[in-house]
Every structure is written in structure tokens, then in C-alpha cells.
Design a protein around this motif. Structure first.
Motif, short mmCIF file in Angstrom:
data_model
loop_
_atom_site.label_atom_id
_atom_site.label_comp_id
_atom_site.label_asym_id
_atom_site.label_seq_id
_atom_site.Cartn_x
_atom_site.Cartn_y
_atom_site.Cartn_z
N ILE A 48 -0.15 7.90 -13.68
CA ILE A 48 -0.12 6.80 -12.71
C ILE A 48 -1.52 6.44 -12.24
O ILE A 48 -1.75 5.35 -11.72
N PHE A 49 -2.48 7.31 -12.47
CA PHE A 49 -3.84 7.08 -11.99
C PHE A 49 -4.64 6.27 -13.01
O PHE A 49 -4.60 6.55 -14.21
N SER B 230 -3.00 9.73 3.84
CA SER B 230 -1.99 8.79 3.39
C SER B 230 -0.95 9.46 2.50
O SER B 230 0.22 9.08 2.51
N ILE B 231 -1.38 10.48 1.76
CA ILE B 231 -0.46 11.18 0.86
C ILE B 231 0.42 12.16 1.62
O ILE B 231 1.63 12.27 1.35
N GLY C 290 -4.19 3.96 5.54
CA GLY C 290 -5.04 4.86 4.77
C GLY C 290 -5.10 4.49 3.29
O GLY C 290 -6.16 4.58 2.66
N SER C 291 -3.97 4.05 2.72
CA SER C 291 -3.96 3.68 1.30
C SER C 291 -4.73 2.40 1.04
O SER C 291 -5.20 2.16 -0.07
N THR D 17 -2.64 1.63 -5.00
CA THR D 17 -1.24 1.57 -5.42
C THR D 17 -0.76 2.93 -5.93
O THR D 17 0.37 3.35 -5.65
N ALA D 18 -1.62 3.63 -6.68
CA ALA D 18 -1.25 4.95 -7.18
C ALA D 18 -1.02 5.93 -6.03
O ALA D 18 -0.10 6.75 -6.07
N VAL D 19 -1.84 5.84 -4.99
CA VAL D 19 -1.67 6.72 -3.82
C VAL D 19 -0.35 6.42 -3.12
O VAL D 19 0.38 7.33 -2.70
#
Length: 490
Positions: free
Chosen positions: A223-224, A293-294, A391-392, A402-404
Motif C-alpha cells: 500500500i506504500f 494518526s496511526i 495528522g494524516s 492516503t496509505a496512512v
């Protein structure tokens, strides 16, 4: 004196051939010109050519030239305003050139013809960058014209070591691709790997740079993002001068930069334009907010569900009061809010700029207040989800942001199922994935893994300019050393 017999070729048959090749397209245009007992046939797509060049330069050159100086001779080419004139003996070869905006000229007394570049490209001028806004530094962005983009880089990097290599991809619609790098700084193995991946592609067409990035990624299932995508010329200049390779695609305003490190996606050229301590602070702020954010929303769900003893008693009372009317479990409550935030973000991105901004602000306030009053969620969780969303958005790269945001959902599910152990398990899997991930064969977490102090000075943090000048001989941030990947059980 015996008159020489000159063979005549059927121009009507030539018209029929090209009409069938272009499926009787109304854009295909034929024009016949009679000159000294010879008939010349002009064939072109009227939407792709410059009429002024044809009428003011090409036709006068034919009219003023003697018969023996026509079609393919050096004298005929010298009278034209362009040097892109080439003879062609096979009319099948002329089809692709006509699609590129070339004018094909043939005669009734020859089986050959000439191709003249009279294309008129539709392109926009240099404008201010929209997706990557900056406070300091140049404001222009790349355009859809490949030649314009290469010209900008040539003006920014005045060096004979700047190399631009041309490749073409596409079986049905050929797309021109340029590989740009500094010969004395770029890793030769990385350059060859990128060229090999691009040249071996078997696709009909390359629609955009982002499509090419997906096709040449080392791990297409991750996804990264493994290539930095930017529309800023100064970002490309800054990266190429550090040893990275830039990939330009015709008809696309975005440029790929690789090999890319995980930390490159949190860099901005604005950090360079600021003082070093300000730039370092902002980079650390991005790292911290992305991490929060994660785990922030999953941590809330894990604490409320399994580890409520960790909450101070005064805060526990407030949490109990805010959740007293909520009929859902914490994980379901958090998923509702997270999906609501994503819907607002997607709707705001698809609407016009002014309407999207208004809808995002008003929609967030109205929906958040209504959700609390209706008992669908607690006001504390709204604060937590809002902080996670903010945060994202701090990542300069849209793809990394978007990946985060997507990564937060499996972390949220693990936190709801297993609590703090689920969060730790998710972080471990995430770290293992990032360690094993590569970009053009280089470790994705460099310069942290493998650790390189000199490269980390201006990647993870900003250092004073004076200290950076002392390390000018170490500016290739992507050395040829590659860490071999091993299986987990090894």
C-alpha cells in the motif's frame, strides 16, 4: 528526341488506402496541388497540424522548387522552416507519423514521399502548483508537455553531467518517457534497473505517471508508494542533485523520483528554504503526527474496551458520561466516525475548490454535532478522530497520507479484537513490511536501515548549511550497497 516515360501512381488509390487505415475519419484531410505537370498529395490530420506552417512555408517551397528538387532532396529540405523532414518509402510507416502531427506528401510520379513535422501540440502554460502548495520557493509546476518539462530541468541544472535518455512504451499508443539523472551522482545500477523495467513493459498505453509507477514498483501489492510523485521543478532539481533518478512521461505533469526512501515522502523543498532548525522541527512534527494518526484512534478503542484502568479517575467520569447514550461498542463507534471522515474528505476533493472547502467545514461541524446529539458517538471520540485525520494530512505526499489513513483501519480492528496486544502486533507487522520493502532495489527505510549517519543528516533532519557543505562529497544518498532480504525464519 525521344520523350522519357515517367511512371504515374494512382493518387486515388492512395486516398482510399489511408481512408481505410483511419476508418474514414472526418479529421483526415487530403489536398492536391498541381505543379509543373505533377500532382502532389498532402495527407494529414487537420486537428494536429499547424495550418500556418503548411500554407506559408510548405506550399511555397514546393511551388518555388524545380521538379528535380522535390520530395526528399536536400535542396527541398533546405527551403523548409523545420529540419524534421525525412523520406519514407513505405506508406504503412507514415500512419504513425501522421498520428503524431506530421504532414505526409507524395506525388503521382514517385512511390516514395516525405514526412514533415508540422504538429501543433495542445498544451497549457506554466501555472502555479495546486497539489503541492508552498509558502517559500518557486511556485511554477510542470505541464503536460514533455519538451517543456525537460527544458525547465535543463534551465535549473546547468551541468554537462545531466543525462536524459529516451524510451517509448505502448503497443497501441506509443508514449515517450525520459530518464533524467546526473551521471556523476546517480547510482548506475538504479538507472539500469529503471530502464530495464520500463523497456520490458508490455502494455497498450501509459495514461499517466502514476500508472507507470504502479507497473515498475518492486512490490505492487504494498500500500506504500515506492516512487515520489511531484509536480514541482525545484523538488525534482533538489532530488536529482542528491543522486535520485527522475522519470518524465509525456502528457503527464507529474514526475517520478526514485529510489525513494520512506522519509523522502515527508520532505518538502520548503524545509530547505527555511532555517535549518525550523525545517528540522517541522519534519519531526510530521513524523510525530503521522505516528499518532496511526495509533491514536486504535489506542482509544483499546483503552476503552480492555484497559480502562489506565484512564485517570477524573477523565473516566467524563468518558462515562459521554458514552452513556452511545448504544454501540467502541470499535463500531470509531469505524462509523472514521468512515464519515473519509466520506467528507473524498466528497470535498471531488467538488470544485470553493464548494469543497465549504462542504468539508460545514459538513464536519453539522455531522459531528448531530452524531453526538443523536447518541451515535461520544464527543471525546470526535476529537480523537479529528486529530488522527489532521495528522494524516501533514504528509506532503498525497499518496503517503492516503496509505496512512488506510493503515489505520486494520490497526483499529486489531485494537478492538485484542486491545494493546493487537496494536503491538499491528505495529510489528507494519515494521516488518517496511523493512522488507525496497524501491528500485534499495532499502525502503534507509538511512535508518541500514543506518548511515551522513545520509541521515539531511534526510531525517535538517542540518546547518555550513555543516552540509563539509559533506558535499557524500551527497549521493542512495549508495550501491544493497542489504539482502531474508525470510523471517532466517
Amino acid at each position: 528526341m525521344k520523350k522519357e516515360n515517367v511512371p504515374h501512381y494512382d493518387l486515388e488509390e492512395m486516398k482510399t488506402y489511408f481512408q481505410e487505415a483511419f476508418h474514414h475519419s472526418p479529421d483526415l484531410y487530403f489536398y492536391e496541388l498541381n505543379q509543373e505537370k505533377r500532382k502532389f498529395l498532402f495527407i494529414y490530420l487537420k486537428n494536429l497540424v499547424d495550418y500556418n506552417v503548411i500554407n506559408q512555408s510548405i506550399m511555397p517551397a514546393i511551388i518555388d522548387s524545380p521538379v528535380e528538387h522535390l520530395l526528399g532532396s536536400d535542396e527541398f529540405s533546405g527551403n523548409l522552416p523545420t529540419t524534421q523532414v525525412s523520406p519514407v518509402t513505405n506508406r504503412e510507416d507514415a500512419i504513425q507519423y501522421i498520428l503524431d502531427g506530421y504532414l505526409y506528401i507524395t506525388s503521382d510520379q514517385t512511390s516514395t514521399g516525405v514526412l514533415i513535422n508540422v504538429s501543433k501540440k495542445v498544451e497549457r502554460g506554466l501555472e502555479k502548483a495546486e497539489t503541492e502548495s508552498l509558502v517559500f520557493g518557486p511556485k511554477i509546476s510542470f505541464t503536460e508537455s514533455l519538451s517543456t518539462n525537460i527544458s525547465i530541468i535543463r534551465q535549473n541544472i546547468l551541468s554537462t553531467n545531466l543525462c536524459t535518455e529516451k524510451l517509448t512504451v505502448g503497443t497501441k499508443n506509443e508514449t515517450e518517457i525520459r530518464i533524467v539523472y546526473l551521471n556523476d551522482l546517480a547510482d548506475k545500477q538504479a538507472v539500469e534497473d529503471i530502464k530495464k523495467k520500463i523497456s520490458t513493459l508490455k502494455v497498450n498505453d501509459i495514461l499517466d505517471t502514476s500508472v507507470l509507477a504502479q507497473l515498475i514498483d518492486d512490490n505492487s501489492y504494498s500500500i506504500f508508494p515506492q516512487f515520489v510523485q511531484t509536480e514541482l521543478p525545484d523538488r525534482v532539481t533538489y532530488s536529482v542533485e542528491r543522486g535520485m533518478v527522475a522519470v518524465f512521461v509525456d502528457r503527464s505533469p507529474m514526475v517520478l523520483l526514485g529510489p525513494a526512501s520512506f522519509f523522502n515522502f515527508f520532505e518538502s523543498t520548503e524545509d530547505v528554504y527555511m532555517r535549518w532548525n525550523m525545517g528540522s522541527f517541522i519534519r519531526f512534527l510530521r513524523y510525530m503526527t503521522i505516528f499518532l494518526s496511526i495509533i491514536l484512534t486504535p489506542a482509544y478503542v483499546a483503552i476503552i474496551t480492555y484497559h480502562y484502568e489506565m484512564i485517570p479517575s477524573t477523565l473516566l467520569v467524563s468518558l462515562g458520561e459521554s458514552r452513556s447514550k452511545v448504544p454501540f461498542t467502541p470499535i463500531f463507534e470509531a469505524l462509523i466516525l472514521e468512515i464519515m471522515i473519509e466520506l467528507l474528505r473524498e466528497a470535498g476533493a471531488r467538488l470544485p475548490t470553493k464548494v469543497g472547502q465549504t462542504m468539508g467545514i460545514v459538513g464536519g461541524i453539522v455531522l459531528g454535532q448531530a452524531a453526538v446529539e443523536a447518541g451515535f458517538t461520544s464527543n471525546i471520540l470526535i476529537i480523537v478522530v479529528a486529530l488522527s485525520a489532521l495528522g494524516s494530512f501533514t504528509a506532503p505526499s498525497y499518496l503517503m497520507g492516503t496509505a496512512v489513513r488506510i493503515t489505520r483501519f486494520p490497526m483499529l480492528i486489531l485494537a478492538g479484537l485484542y486491545g494493546g496486544i493487537g496494536i503491538a502486533l499491528g505495529l510489528c507487522f507494519l515494521l516488518i513490511h517496511l523493512i522488507r520493502l525496497t524501491s528500485v532495489g534499495k532499502p525502503y527505510l534507509q538511512p535508518v536501515y541500514p543506518f548511515n549517519f551522513h545520509h541521515a543528516l539531511n534526510t531525517i533532519v535538517r542540518v546547518p548549511t555550513g555543516l552540509l557543505r563539509k559533506n558535499t562529497n557524500k551527497q549521493n544518498f542512495f549508495s550501491s550497497r544493497q542489504v539482502p532480504t531474508k525470510d523471517i525464519d532466517e
